[in-house]
Write an enzyme that holds these catalytic residues in place. Structure first.
Site, PDB file in Angstrom:
ATOM      1  N   ASP A 181       0.872  -1.168   0.000  1.00  0.00           N
ATOM      2  CA  ASP A 181       0.000   0.000   0.000  1.00  0.00           C
ATOM      3  C   ASP A 181       0.919   1.231   0.000  1.00  0.00           C
ATOM      4  O   ASP A 181       2.107   1.125   0.320  1.00  0.00           O
ATOM      5  CB  ASP A 181      -0.861  -0.037   1.277  1.00  0.00           C
ATOM      6  N   THR A 241      -5.352   2.906  -3.396  1.00  0.00           N
ATOM      7  CA  THR A 241      -6.528   3.590  -3.949  1.00  0.00           C
ATOM      8  C   THR A 241      -6.171   4.967  -4.486  1.00  0.00           C
ATOM      9  O   THR A 241      -6.987   5.601  -5.133  1.00  0.00           O
ATOM     10  CB  THR A 241      -7.633   3.768  -2.879  1.00  0.00           C
ATOM     11  N   THR A 242      -4.971   5.421  -4.219  1.00  0.00           N
ATOM     12  CA  THR A 242      -4.641   6.796  -4.633  1.00  0.00           C
ATOM     13  C   THR A 242      -4.388   6.883  -6.135  1.00  0.00           C
ATOM     14  O   THR A 242      -4.179   5.883  -6.820  1.00  0.00           O
ATOM     15  CB  THR A 242      -3.448   7.344  -3.819  1.00  0.00           C
ATOM     16  N   ASP A 246      -0.328   5.072   0.804  1.00  0.00           N
ATOM     17  CA  ASP A 246      -0.664   6.089   1.805  1.00  0.00           C
ATOM     18  C   ASP A 246      -0.685   5.498   3.199  1.00  0.00           C
ATOM     19  O   ASP A 246      -1.451   4.572   3.479  1.00  0.00           O
ATOM     20  CB  ASP A 246      -2.023   6.716   1.468  1.00  0.00           C
ATOM     21  N   HIS A 250     -11.139  17.376  -7.334  1.00  0.00           N
ATOM     22  CA  HIS A 250     -10.139  16.348  -7.073  1.00  0.00           C
ATOM     23  C   HIS A 250      -8.914  16.519  -7.968  1.00  0.00           C
ATOM     24  O   HIS A 250      -7.785  16.276  -7.543  1.00  0.00           O
ATOM     25  CB  HIS A 250     -10.744  14.942  -7.249  1.00  0.00           C
TER      26      HIS A 250
HETATM   27  C1  XBP Z   1      -5.559   5.963   0.493  1.00  0.00           C
HETATM   28  C2  XBP Z   1      -6.698   6.757   0.076  1.00  0.00           C
HETATM   29  C3  XBP Z   1      -6.525   7.807  -0.925  1.00  0.00           C
HETATM   30  C4  XBP Z   1      -5.772   9.007  -0.412  1.00  0.00           C
HETATM   31  C5  XBP Z   1      -6.002  10.166  -1.335  1.00  0.00           C
HETATM   32  O1  XBP Z   1      -6.020   4.716   1.006  1.00  0.00           O
HETATM   33  O2  XBP Z   1      -7.799   6.531   0.512  1.00  0.00           O
HETATM   34  O3  XBP Z   1      -7.795   8.230  -1.329  1.00  0.00           O
HETATM   35  O4  XBP Z   1      -6.240   9.369   0.860  1.00  0.00           O
HETATM   36  O5  XBP Z   1      -5.657   9.876  -2.654  1.00  0.00           O
HETATM   37  P1  XBP Z   1      -5.121   3.399   0.980  1.00  0.00           P
HETATM   38  P2  XBP Z   1      -6.602  10.288  -3.874  1.00  0.00           P
HETATM   39  O6  XBP Z   1      -3.837   3.757   1.643  1.00  0.00           O
HETATM   40  O7  XBP Z   1      -5.900   2.397   1.785  1.00  0.00           O
HETATM   41  O8  XBP Z   1      -4.937   2.967  -0.460  1.00  0.00           O
HETATM   42  O9  XBP Z   1      -7.157  11.640  -3.566  1.00  0.00           O
HETATM   43  O10 XBP Z   1      -5.680  10.288  -5.075  1.00  0.00           O
HETATM   44  O11 XBP Z   1      -7.689   9.252  -3.965  1.00  0.00           O
HETATM   45 MG    MG Z   2      -3.028   3.101   3.424  1.00  0.00          MG
END
Ligand code: XBP
Ligand code: MG
Length: 251
Positions: free
Chosen positions: A10, A124-125, A12, A83
């Protein structure tokens, strides 16, 4: 028992602490730029993290925390534009080197490469956010270290759905038993465990108290020589820092 062949990360919260001082700040900058008086403070952002994906998070905010907002007729486009601006601000922060990797990440990636393991991303980012983070912290060539970068809207159902990890596995061409996943959140663990992956968690300020049922190991960080990690659940970590050698033994 299956031989360890790949590590799936992952981004973030796992590779870097991006949420509080990165994504959150970029969302607020986009809101200001659009003339909106929305302000996602640290506490509110912690609640909004229940929903993964930036566009999905904005919609969740309107549905649950700002119901009085008069929505434009073309709400999807409005959210998509906001966004896009948020991503621009976030990429600017990454370009400025504002967000470092978490302890032990660079070492673990180097060890994995030396051991001939494949590397993959499941997040998911937005894809550009991953590329910019890797380039700003590990150098331009580091993007090539990853056989698969599975990110953002490439699957319609984001975490906690298992789809993004299943997508990464499909593109690696490996069964889940030959891989380990790395996550920082309950949504992430539901996704990786849902895809049948053994998962190692490194918690952060927002996720520390979440439910990591099904994870193999929960740590405060990967740890480094001389700067040990703390095991919050699971087997002891020899020497105080996670190594590929140890992970192979858990295979
Ligand atoms: C990460 C997210 C992302 C980021 C923002 O979750 O939920 O949405 O917060 O990125 P994870 P975007 O670590 O579980 O993948 O604005 O590009 O979506
Ligand atoms: Mg994460």
């Amino acid at each position: 028992m299956s031989e360890l062949r790949a590590l799936i990360f992952d981004v973030d919260g796992t590779l870097a602490d991006t949420e509080r001082d990165g994504h959150r700040v970029a969302f607020n900058a986009a809101f200001r730029e659009a003339g909106l008086d929305w302000d996602w403070d640290e506490a509110l952002y912690g609640k909004l993290l229940a929903v993964t994906g930036g566009k999905e998070r904005i919609r969740h905010y309107l549905d649950h925390y700002n119901t009085a907002f008069e929505r434009p007729a073309a709400l999807d486009e409005f959210i998509a534009e906001l966004h896009k601006a948020k991503t621009r601000h976030y990429l600017d922060m990454l370009k400025d080197g504002a967000i470092p990797l978490r302890p032990g990440v660079a070492r673990l990636l180097a060890e994995a490469r030396a051991a001939g393991l494949q590397l993959a991303i499941a997040t998911t980012t937005t894809p550009a956010n991953v590329v910019y983070l890797l380039e700003s912290t590990l150098g331009r060539e580091s993007v090539e270290w990853f056989s698969v970068i599975a990110a953002g809207d490439v699957v319609p159902a984001k975490k906690p759905a298992a789809d993004i990890f299943e997508y990464a596995l499909r593109h690696l061409g490996l069964p889940a038993e030959a891989c380990l996943a790395f996550e920082d959140s309950a949504n992430g663990v539901r996704s990786s465990v849902g895809a049948g992956l053994r998962t190692i968690v490194t918690v952060n300020g927002y996720t520390r108290d979440e439910d990591f049922t099904g994870a193999l190991l929960v740590l405060d960080q990967f740890g480094e020589p001389g700067s040990p990690c703390t095991v919050l659940a699971g087997p002891a970590v020899e020497g105080g820092y996670l190594t590929v050698e140890q992970m192979k033994q858990w295979g």
